[in-house]
Design a protein around this motif. Sequence first.
Motif, PDB file in Angstrom:
ATOM      1  N   LEU A 179       3.595  -7.868  -5.605  1.00 50.49           N
ATOM      2  CA  LEU A 179       4.467  -6.834  -5.066  1.00 50.49           C
ATOM      3  C   LEU A 179       5.715  -6.606  -5.907  1.00 50.49           C
ATOM      4  O   LEU A 179       6.157  -5.471  -6.067  1.00 50.49           O
ATOM      5  CB  LEU A 179       4.893  -7.208  -3.637  1.00 50.49           C
ATOM      6  N   ALA A 184      -2.042  -3.002  -2.524  1.00 52.50           N
ATOM      7  CA  ALA A 184      -1.459  -2.926  -1.187  1.00 52.50           C
ATOM      8  C   ALA A 184      -2.402  -2.204  -0.231  1.00 52.50           C
ATOM      9  O   ALA A 184      -2.558  -2.610   0.934  1.00 52.50           O
ATOM     10  CB  ALA A 184      -0.104  -2.235  -1.257  1.00 52.50           C
ATOM     11  N   ARG A 225       8.787  -5.458   0.963  1.00 54.59           N
ATOM     12  CA  ARG A 225       7.591  -4.749   0.503  1.00 54.59           C
ATOM     13  C   ARG A 225       6.427  -4.962   1.477  1.00 54.59           C
ATOM     14  O   ARG A 225       5.643  -4.030   1.729  1.00 54.59           O
ATOM     15  CB  ARG A 225       7.209  -5.231  -0.897  1.00 54.59           C
ATOM     16  N   LYS A 258      -3.953  -3.869   3.125  1.00 56.62           N
ATOM     17  CA  LYS A 258      -3.735  -3.257   4.437  1.00 56.62           C
ATOM     18  C   LYS A 258      -5.059  -3.023   5.155  1.00 56.62           C
ATOM     19  O   LYS A 258      -5.173  -3.250   6.369  1.00 56.62           O
ATOM     20  CB  LYS A 258      -2.975  -1.943   4.284  1.00 56.62           C
ATOM     21  N   ASP A 294       9.385  -3.187  -8.675  1.00 53.71           N
ATOM     22  CA  ASP A 294       8.025  -3.167  -8.152  1.00 53.71           C
ATOM     23  C   ASP A 294       7.054  -3.634  -9.242  1.00 53.71           C
ATOM     24  O   ASP A 294       7.271  -3.383 -10.425  1.00 53.71           O
ATOM     25  CB  ASP A 294       7.639  -1.759  -7.709  1.00 53.71           C
ATOM     26  N   ASP A 310       4.602  -1.859   3.121  1.00 50.57           N
ATOM     27  CA  ASP A 310       3.243  -1.553   2.668  1.00 50.57           C
ATOM     28  C   ASP A 310       2.134  -2.012   3.615  1.00 50.57           C
ATOM     29  O   ASP A 310       1.040  -1.438   3.595  1.00 50.57           O
ATOM     30  CB  ASP A 310       2.990  -2.188   1.295  1.00 50.57           C
TER      31      ASP A 310
END
Length: 299
Positions: free
Chosen positions: A37, A203, A228, A207, A171, A232
Amino acid sequence: MRMPSGARVLVARSPDRAGELVSALRGVGAEPLLLPLIDFEQAGDQHSLDVAFDALGAGAYGWLVISSVTTVRALEAKAAERGTSLSAWLPGSILVATIGPATRRVLESRGVGVDLAPTAQQSGTGLLDIWPDNQGSVLLPQADIADPRLRRGLEARGASVQAVTAYNTVDYPADPRRALPACRPALQQQDVPNGAAALVLTAAEAKAEIGAGRLHAVVAASPSAVRRIHADLAPLGTCRFVAIGRSTAAEAASLGLTVASVAEEPTASGLVAAVVRSLAAQPPPPRQPAVKHPAKDTP
């Protein structure tokens, strides 16, 4: 100490910084996955860092406070620019303070002795708790987003503190033209049991795995990583959030993330124990087919 069967743990770190934790998680039966991240680049203001580093070598400071392995990387890069090593650059009169065993190990492996480090609460607060009063001049190289409380605490104890930005947090991935050199070699096949490298997720992939109930814990090692993760990955659902320390846990709580466990010490073994605790009360459900991305395995 063993993980519940089928536990999959997301580590919010890049491959070059996750090797020890990946091996430790595999050693207790977990399947670690990586989600890079954040990354680190050279400070934008190199002039101020150069001036402070030259003053350090000339003996202008009584103390050097190094709060992270990334700070070591930044200072080593400055020493390399001058054709020397960090240990050779430091004057014999300098006293070195640090936070956390990982930073201490890296410093000592470079021949830099550590004179002061907290053993109970391994954090900026822990260092302030043992800091001797009226200790003169202190150089505090740190991240661009560093919490100002360490500097303020040192000043409150009578120190004259020169805080300077040693690196920028960005990032992932960092711009190759500005990226800090790695302090350790990148994770290799031989660093993990059976030669199986950890899968690296984006990411969006992480997720999706959380939404499908296929990730059982996520580990964050800094407040910036927490931000983050919140942006995210939230909501985390049944995926338990594990923090490396109190400041990381506090950031998570401030963003509304439920903290399932906090490591008692900021080490790979401490994080593994925290993950085990977080999963002990509610073991992972039976393993479902997971998304596979062979092309993204770490080399």
